[in-house]
Write an enzyme that holds these catalytic residues in place. Structure first.
Site, short mmCIF file in Angstrom:
data_model
loop_
_atom_site.label_atom_id
_atom_site.label_comp_id
_atom_site.label_asym_id
_atom_site.label_seq_id
_atom_site.Cartn_x
_atom_site.Cartn_y
_atom_site.Cartn_z
N GLU A 65 0.85 -1.28 -0.04
CA GLU A 65 0.23 0.14 0.09
C GLU A 65 0.82 1.19 -0.02
O GLU A 65 1.84 1.37 0.88
CB GLU A 65 -0.77 0.17 1.16
CG GLU A 65 -1.95 1.23 1.12
CD GLU A 65 -2.94 0.95 2.37
OE1 GLU A 65 -2.90 0.19 3.17
OE2 GLU A 65 -3.59 1.93 2.48
N ARG A 291 5.11 -13.47 9.42
CA ARG A 291 5.84 -12.09 9.22
C ARG A 291 7.37 -12.08 9.62
O ARG A 291 7.57 -12.92 10.52
CB ARG A 291 5.12 -10.98 10.04
CG ARG A 291 3.84 -10.58 9.90
CD ARG A 291 3.26 -9.66 11.04
NE ARG A 291 3.91 -8.37 10.66
CZ ARG A 291 3.45 -7.39 10.05
NH1 ARG A 291 2.50 -7.65 9.26
NH2 ARG A 291 4.16 -6.25 9.91
N LYS A 301 4.51 0.01 9.40
CA LYS A 301 4.56 1.22 8.53
C LYS A 301 4.08 2.44 9.57
O LYS A 301 4.43 3.73 9.59
CB LYS A 301 3.64 1.09 7.21
CG LYS A 301 4.66 0.98 6.14
CD LYS A 301 3.89 0.98 4.80
CE LYS A 301 3.07 -0.24 4.48
NZ LYS A 301 2.39 -0.07 3.61
P1 ATP Z 1 2.82 -2.55 7.74
O1 ATP Z 1 1.94 -3.21 8.77
O2 ATP Z 1 4.16 -2.17 7.76
O3 ATP Z 1 1.77 -1.15 7.26
P2 ATP Z 1 1.36 -3.80 5.75
O4 ATP Z 1 1.09 -5.36 5.63
O5 ATP Z 1 0.18 -3.01 6.20
O6 ATP Z 1 2.48 -3.36 6.64
P3 ATP Z 1 1.60 -3.52 2.96
O7 ATP Z 1 2.08 -2.27 2.27
O8 ATP Z 1 0.13 -3.78 2.91
O9 ATP Z 1 1.78 -3.37 4.46
O10 ATP Z 1 2.63 -5.01 2.82
C1 ATP Z 1 2.55 -5.52 1.59
C2 ATP Z 1 3.12 -7.09 1.87
O11 ATP Z 1 4.09 -6.95 2.58
C3 ATP Z 1 1.90 -7.54 2.17
O12 ATP Z 1 1.75 -8.71 1.31
C4 ATP Z 1 2.48 -7.78 3.80
O13 ATP Z 1 1.78 -8.98 3.88
C5 ATP Z 1 3.89 -8.00 3.57
N1 ATP Z 1 4.36 -7.58 4.79
C6 ATP Z 1 4.29 -6.56 5.45
N2 ATP Z 1 4.93 -6.53 6.57
C7 ATP Z 1 5.67 -7.77 6.40
C8 ATP Z 1 6.61 -8.34 7.47
N3 ATP Z 1 6.72 -7.81 8.68
N4 ATP Z 1 7.01 -9.43 7.04
C9 ATP Z 1 6.67 -10.02 6.10
N5 ATP Z 1 5.95 -9.65 4.97
C10 ATP Z 1 5.42 -8.19 5.39
MG MG Z 2 -1.60 -3.51 4.59
#
Ligand code: ATP
Ligand code: MG
Length: 591
Positions: A65, A291, A301
């Site tokens: 995102e 994760r 984020k």
């Molecule tokens: P955050 O909690 O940091 O905002 P998010 O999942 O909301 O992370 P996205 O930009 O939606 O952020 O994530 C893009 C992809 O990265 C998703 O498929 C998510 O599952 C993966 N991802 C995010 N954080 C991790 C992590 N700590 N380990 C592995 N994959 C991750």
């Molecule tokens: Mg997300």
């Protein structure tokens, strides 16, 4: 120093899951080009290929995102999605999951593209969930006409209350059974902008008593007059994550939709939506993996954005940030990040890896590639009293050839100037040394690296008793750093010639989060921020060759660690990582 063959067991997990360990032993390379081990995801893909599922195709996607920059957690998902596609002859799409107009920005899109390219996964044809807003809308109308979605006039608070909970029955909305034609009319008017924000939603009509809360008539569309960074003001209704995600996967032809474990309860909904629709191709499948979590690190984020917004760090690329741009500025090589992600592998159980393990990958890579230089961080004058002068009475200058990187002969040597007036590090001299201090002290002889043996003969102090100058004599017979009579010294020290050194600023870093598990004590990771985690040394003296360091280049300051030249500010160096392999020490302690 860690070598690729070290037995690095990988996690501090208190679970007994062994998938990580399996991936660990299967990985044979920590210096190659990323992940190549096998794991449950790869086994699944192999099975699909063997059974001809998806017609032998493999397609993944990485769906960030654009509401912030990428962090080390994303690197795990990126390496998994891209490497897996590569290994199985498939493709991986970069899809911006841009369904929240309020929090998303073009600058994040551009930043994510740049960070991906740096990590080794450049993409020149990204796709966007917003590309599919039209198709998603049409499918929503289709579900309405099928009696599988309805417009609810209640506010979000009421809807949330009616959802109930585990063992707590859900309450059906009074609008649940409104005729499809009425919902369709209202939905079209929602889209046309006839209603205020938040006044109505479109919901899927599934089961208000379902044991999985996600299936209790989830919201598909909300009215929001946000300005979208791509579709601008074309839409006033926006799809939810669940409604957009699986459908986007299907439109693109994704076969394996990999996401993190917290989405496992969304999977039935992911499947439900897809099962209702007249899909153009195969139905994609969602698979969840753990994760990436690291000690002393936050991978959210939202939390990282708060650090930036509150001015606790200098920005998303502050060298203490676990963002890709922060790590890049700190001097972490992209290959070390890829190798680390490949090494830890993927498993189904959450665990937290030690940051020291990650750092050992950084150190291993830099040991191989970084040029060696000498730098004095806290300068103390060393005056050689028997240093010769030439016929004109000027102090003689000598030049030594010093290896640029003993790990790589091809890096050659450089010339380092030596004279009678030097800078040494304040830490390397003590007037009254304790037993285990082997560096310079009155009456003691040490080696100046690559140059001569010197013996401290005296020192001067200021009014407060601080040492200002150390006097020493040198032994001309020890040129190059060894004594013809074979006598030994207990310490080798770095130094720079006072007449030739150049000034520099060096930033030293402690962990940004003091606690191993940030937030463990209070629930908020930001409570564990160490606001004192940077020490700026503005009066360093470094050897002249460092003035030629390229922006962003990482060098080893002998005896001190690896330091990254700031990409923008000349002669500012960030300590990337120290020389000591703390990971090896941790393992020793753990037996
Ligand atoms: P955050 O909690 O940091 O905002 P998010 O999942 O909301 O992370 P996205 O930009 O939606 O952020 O994530 C893009 C992809 O990265 C998703 O498929 C998510 O599952 C993966 N991802 C995010 N954080 C991790 C992590 N700590 N380990 C592995 N994959 C991750
Ligand atoms: Mg997300």
């Amino acid at each position: 120093m860690a070598t690729p063959d070290d037995d690095r067991s990988t996690s501090t997990s208190d679970t007994s899951d062994t998938s990580d360990a399996t991936a660990t032993t299967a990985t044979t390379s920590t210096t190659g080009d990323g992940a190549t081990s096998t794991d449950f995801v790869r086994e699944l893909v192999q099975r699909d290929l063997d059974e001809g599922t998806f017609g032998g195709r493999v397609q993944t996607r990485f769906p960030p995102e654009p509401n912030g920059y990428l962090h080390i957690g994303h690197a795990k998902a990126i390496t998994l999605d891209f490497e897996l596609a590569k290994e199985f002859g498939g493709i991986c799409k970069l899809r911006f999951d841009d369904t929240n107009p309020e929090t998303e920005e073009v600058s994040y899109v551009e930043g994510i593209l740049a960070d991906l390219a740096w990590l080794g996964y450049g993409v020149d044809d990204p796709v966007y969930a917003s590309d599919y807003f039209g198709q998603l809308y049409d499918w929503a109308e289709y579900l309405i006409t099928e009696g599988k979605a309805y417009v609810d006039d209640q506010d979000s608070e009421t809807i949330r209350e009616q959802r109930g909970g585990y063992g707590n029955p859900g309450v059906e909305s009074p609008y649940r059974d409104r005729p499809p034609a009425e919902s369709l009319d209202l939905f079209r008017r929602m889209r046309a902008g006839e209603f205020p924000d938040g006044s109505r939603v479109l919901r899927a009509r599934i089961d208000m008593q379902h044991e999985n809360m996600q299936l209790r008539d989830p919201v598909m569309y909300r009215i929001r007059r946000g300005h979208h960074h791509r579709t601008h003001d074309a839409w006033v209704i926006y799809p939810t994550y669940d409604w957009a995600h699986g459908q986007s996967d299907a439109i693109e032809g994704t076969t394996h939709s990999l996401c993190t474990l917290e989405f496992d309860s969304n999977r039935p909904l992911y499947d439900w939506y897809l099962e209702q629709l007249p899909l153009p191709g195969d139905q994609p499948r969602q698979t969840e993996f753990a994760r990436l979590e690291l000690t002393h690190t936050v991978t959210s984020k939202r939390k990282l954005a708060k650090l930036v917004a509150d001015g606790i760090v200098d920005g998303w690329d502050d060298p203490r940030m676990p963002t890709l741009r922060g790590m890049r500025r700190r001097g972490y090589p992209a290959s070390a990040i890829r190798d680390f992600c490949g090494f830890i592998g993927v498993a189904r159980t959450n665990s937290r890896h030690q940051i020291e393990l990650f750092e050992s990958f950084v150190r291993t890579e830099l040991n191989r590639t970084a040029q060696r230089r000498m730098a004095v961080l806290r300068p103390l004058r060393l005056s050689i009293t028997n240093w010769p002068t030439d016929d004109d009475g000027n102090a003689v200058v000598e030049h030594f050839q010093v290896a640029n990187n003993p790990e790589n002969e091809a890096d050659g040597t450089r010339e380092v100037a030596f004279g009678g007036e030097l800078w040494i590090d304040r830490d390397d001299f003590m007037v009254d040394p304790p037993k285990k201090f082997f560096r310079l002290a009155p009456g003691r002889e040490v080696r100046l690296r690559g140059a001569y043996f010197v013996t401290a003969s005296g020192y001067e102090t200021d009014d407060e008793g601080n040492v200002t100058v150390v006097h020493a004599t040198y032994d001309p017979e020890t040129k190059g750093g060894s004594a013809p009579d074979g006598r030994k010294v207990k310490s080798t020290m770095h130094w720079v010639s006072a007449a030739h050194a150049v000034p520099a600023t060096v930033a030293l870093y402690e962990r940004l989060f003091a606690a191993e598990v940030p937030g463990e004590a209070t629930g908020d990771p930001l409570d564990d921020v160490d606001t004192d985690s940077r020490e700026l040394l503005t009066d360093c003296r470094v050897e002249a060759a460092l003035a030629d360091t390229a922006p962003g280049e990482v060098v080893q300051f002998e005896r001190l660690g690896y330091f990254a030249h700031d990409p923008r500010e000349p002669m500012l160096f960030h300590r990337t990582v120290g020389l000591r392999d703390e990971w090896a020490n941790i393992q020793k302690r753990q037996g």
